[in-house]
Design a protein around this motif. Structure first.
Motif, PDB file in Angstrom:
ATOM      1  N   LEU A 173       0.668 -13.248   5.948  1.00 28.50           N
ATOM      2  CA  LEU A 173      -0.381 -11.915   5.478  1.00 28.50           C
ATOM      3  C   LEU A 173      -0.721 -11.312   6.658  1.00 28.50           C
ATOM      4  O   LEU A 173      -0.575  -9.898   6.368  1.00 28.50           O
ATOM      5  CB  LEU A 173      -1.467 -12.409   4.925  1.00 28.50           C
ATOM      6  N   TYR A 174      -0.840 -11.801   7.806  1.00 28.42           N
ATOM      7  CA  TYR A 174      -1.424 -10.774   8.965  1.00 28.42           C
ATOM      8  C   TYR A 174      -0.143  -9.851   9.313  1.00 28.42           C
ATOM      9  O   TYR A 174      -0.270  -8.687   9.696  1.00 28.42           O
ATOM     10  CB  TYR A 174      -1.594 -11.680  10.083  1.00 28.42           C
ATOM     11  N   LEU A 175       1.130 -10.548   9.308  1.00 32.10           N
ATOM     12  CA  LEU A 175       2.105  -9.800   9.993  1.00 32.10           C
ATOM     13  C   LEU A 175       2.549  -8.726   8.649  1.00 32.10           C
ATOM     14  O   LEU A 175       2.946  -7.569   9.225  1.00 32.10           O
ATOM     15  CB  LEU A 175       3.312 -10.474  10.110  1.00 32.10           C
ATOM     16  N   GLU A 176       2.485  -9.208   7.403  1.00 35.62           N
ATOM     17  CA  GLU A 176       2.696  -8.040   6.553  1.00 35.62           C
ATOM     18  C   GLU A 176       1.823  -6.849   6.759  1.00 35.62           C
ATOM     19  O   GLU A 176       2.032  -5.584   6.342  1.00 35.62           O
ATOM     20  CB  GLU A 176       2.592  -8.748   5.144  1.00 35.62           C
ATOM     21  N   SER A 177       0.548  -7.194   6.786  1.00 33.17           N
ATOM     22  CA  SER A 177      -0.411  -5.978   6.927  1.00 33.17           C
ATOM     23  C   SER A 177      -0.450  -5.174   8.410  1.00 33.17           C
ATOM     24  O   SER A 177      -0.752  -3.982   8.522  1.00 33.17           O
ATOM     25  CB  SER A 177      -1.897  -6.554   6.876  1.00 33.17           C
ATOM     26  N   THR A 178       0.098  -5.857   9.306  1.00 31.75           N
ATOM     27  CA  THR A 178       0.300  -5.248  10.741  1.00 31.75           C
ATOM     28  C   THR A 178       1.698  -4.818  10.816  1.00 31.75           C
ATOM     29  O   THR A 178       1.828  -3.622  11.559  1.00 31.75           O
ATOM     30  CB  THR A 178      -0.138  -5.990  11.947  1.00 31.75           C
ATOM     31  N   ARG A 179       2.693  -5.396  10.419  1.00 25.06           N
ATOM     32  CA  ARG A 179       4.076  -4.865  10.741  1.00 25.06           C
ATOM     33  C   ARG A 179       4.967  -4.348   9.585  1.00 25.06           C
ATOM     34  O   ARG A 179       5.895  -3.968   9.566  1.00 25.06           O
ATOM     35  CB  ARG A 179       4.798  -6.082  11.444  1.00 25.06           C
ATOM     36  N   GLY A 180       4.307  -4.810   8.392  1.00 21.51           N
ATOM     37  CA  GLY A 180       5.116  -4.377   6.984  1.00 21.51           C
ATOM     38  C   GLY A 180       5.738  -5.663   6.488  1.00 21.51           C
ATOM     39  O   GLY A 180       6.267  -6.523   7.057  1.00 21.51           O
ATOM     40  N   LYS A 181       5.858  -5.417   5.192  1.00 21.41           N
ATOM     41  CA  LYS A 181       6.677  -6.522   4.377  1.00 21.41           C
ATOM     42  C   LYS A 181       7.796  -6.928   4.806  1.00 21.41           C
ATOM     43  O   LYS A 181       8.418  -7.996   4.793  1.00 21.41           O
ATOM     44  CB  LYS A 181       6.456  -6.413   2.853  1.00 21.41           C
ATOM     45  N   GLU A 182       8.621  -5.903   4.923  1.00 17.97           N
ATOM     46  CA  GLU A 182      10.061  -5.769   5.209  1.00 17.97           C
ATOM     47  C   GLU A 182      10.546  -6.713   6.309  1.00 17.97           C
ATOM     48  O   GLU A 182      11.257  -7.714   6.292  1.00 17.97           O
ATOM     49  CB  GLU A 182      10.821  -4.724   5.199  1.00 17.97           C
ATOM     50  N   VAL A 183       9.682  -6.422   7.585  1.00 22.95           N
ATOM     51  CA  VAL A 183      10.213  -7.145   8.832  1.00 22.95           C
ATOM     52  C   VAL A 183       9.779  -8.441   8.893  1.00 22.95           C
ATOM     53  O   VAL A 183      10.171  -9.243   9.400  1.00 22.95           O
ATOM     54  CB  VAL A 183       9.627  -6.524   9.936  1.00 22.95           C
ATOM     55  N   THR A 184       8.388  -8.692   7.992  1.00 24.00           N
ATOM     56  CA  THR A 184       7.891 -10.029   8.242  1.00 24.00           C
ATOM     57  C   THR A 184       9.089 -10.893   7.249  1.00 24.00           C
ATOM     58  O   THR A 184       9.310 -11.929   7.585  1.00 24.00           O
ATOM     59  CB  THR A 184       6.414  -9.974   7.270  1.00 24.00           C
ATOM     60  N   GLY A 185       9.478 -10.350   6.078  1.00 20.12           N
ATOM     61  CA  GLY A 185      10.388 -11.441   5.239  1.00 20.12           C
ATOM     62  C   GLY A 185      11.787 -11.521   6.027  1.00 20.12           C
ATOM     63  O   GLY A 185      12.415 -12.582   6.076  1.00 20.12           O
ATOM     64  N   LYS A 186      12.092 -10.525   6.927  1.00 20.67           N
ATOM     65  CA  LYS A 186      13.438 -10.622   7.833  1.00 20.67           C
ATOM     66  C   LYS A 186      13.129 -11.826   8.720  1.00 20.67           C
ATOM     67  O   LYS A 186      13.911 -12.924   8.927  1.00 20.67           O
ATOM     68  CB  LYS A 186      13.437  -9.207   8.524  1.00 20.67           C
TER      69      LYS A 186
END
Length: 384
Positions: A268-281
């Protein structure tokens, strides 16, 4: 009376194990009696499968380690096997083994540059001189929980170590003194200024065919002291090593959350700071690394049908969101440092048992080890 009840033994006195066995109505026996399920330490597995013991497991017996699990869980052997795997893929002309213009693997570069000491000392020196400002981390091959680890940034420190550790100028090649030295990831992703690593659990039910599951409820382990790349802090393990065995002695250790965060929180932290796409990757890449580390050891693994393994994977993410495999543990700690930890580990064992001992019935090694989706709990299939 006893017919149909699984008989269990363990030499690891942990309540998260014992409560799970008892909840199933299994019966505790001693190792000298007929048992079906033995959750054992790595030391015991060595004895069970040693040539001297000449022990034959019967079809209704299973154990929680592969005989030579150390091919993946010893730091030096893991790296050796991954290096061999790369070479083999290269020979086959596999696109996975592709390299960039600097000769670095594009896809298979997921372990920090690592050398064995004393064996690769000269190779290490050559590499060190290419980037003399880098920091390296030294770890004894056969120890866990952060024991014996230190950081260096000068060759003189290695020379001093070789004198101090009585290896009489690197003559002694006995495995007791074997160390690995790896390039230290000096640009870790920080959260709240602190370094952390990721502990993920991976269940391996068979190496041939490869069948593994990853546990959704991993966690991050944070350092108690803010990270600084400053070389004046190289000796401060509270800055550099995430092992709870070390951090719990820090002044700022919080026993309530134990310096831990769930993988879900991280996501959740990464999705909010870096975006969903890069977090999924990132998470896809982590899963990819796990699968290829297992494929790397599969050819040498003694795929005994009486065995399964629950590995603890340690991953570090750098500030470019690239994941690195640091090491794999054969006996991830079942000690709970917090209440949440206890619940997680209890569920981990519960879900593991549901997969490896289907329906809680007497094990049968001839079973094809492919459980129905409903019993996976918090495990998801990583590779089938």
């Amino acid at each position: 009376m006893m017919a149909g009840k699984v008989k269990w033994v363990t030499d690891i006195e942990k309540s998260v194990l014992i409560n799970n066995f008892e909840k199933r109505g299994w019966v505790q026996v001693t190792e000298n009696e007929d048992w079906n399920f033995y959750w054992m330490s790595v030391q015991t597995i060595r004895n069970v499968f040693s040539l001297e013991a000449g022990y034959r497991l019967s079809d209704d017996q299973i154990v929680n380690h592969f005989p030579n699990h150390y091919e993946l869980t010893r730091k030096d052997l893991m790296v050796k096997n991954i290096k061999r795997y790369r070479k083999e893929l290269e020979k086959e002309g596999s696109p996975l083994a592709e390299k960039d213009e600097n000769g670095k693997y594009i896809y298979l570069d997921f372990v920090p540059v690592t050398f064995m000491l004393p064996a690769d000392y000269n190779l290490f020196v050559e590499e060190f001189r290419k980037s003399p400002s880098s920091t390296w981390i030294m770890k004894p091959c056969g120890k866990a929980q952060g024991k014996g680890i230190f950081l260096i940034n000068k060759l003189s420190q290695i020379k001093k170590w070789s004198r101090d550790s009585k290896t009489s100028s690197f003559v002694s090649q006995s495995s007791k003194e074997a160390y690995v030295i790896s390039l230290y990831i000096s640009n870790p992703l920080l959260i709240g200024g602190r370094k952390f690593d990721l502990r993920l659990y991976v269940l391996m039910s068979t190496y041939r065919p490869l069948r593994c599951y990853v546990y959704k409820l991993g966690f991050c382990r944070f350092c108690t002291v803010k990270y600084t790349p400053s070389t004046s802090e190289l000796d401060n393990m509270f800055v550099h090593l995430t092992n709870v065995a070390i951090q719990k002695h820090g002044d700022d250790y919080n026993p309530i959350h134990g310096g831990k965060w769930t993988v879900n929180n991280l996501r959740l932290y990464l999705e909010s700071t870096r975006g969903k796409e890069v977090t999924g990757k990132l998470f896809d890449e982590i899963h990819w690394i796990i699968v290829h580390s297992l494929k790397a050891v599969a050819p040498v693994m003694n795929n005994d049908k009486h065995c399964f393994e629950c590995y603890g994977y340690d991953i570090i993410i750098d500030d470019k969101l690239k994941p690195w495999l640091i090491e794999v543990n054969a006996s991830p700690s079942l000690t709970s440092s917090t209440a949440n930890d206890r619940i997680l580990k209890y569920n981990l064992i519960n879900d593991t048992l549901n997969i490896v001992v289907p329906n809680g019935e007497i094990p049968d090694c001839k079973w094809n080890k492919s459980p129905p989706k409903e019993v996976l709990g918090n495990y998801e299939i990583l590779y089938l």
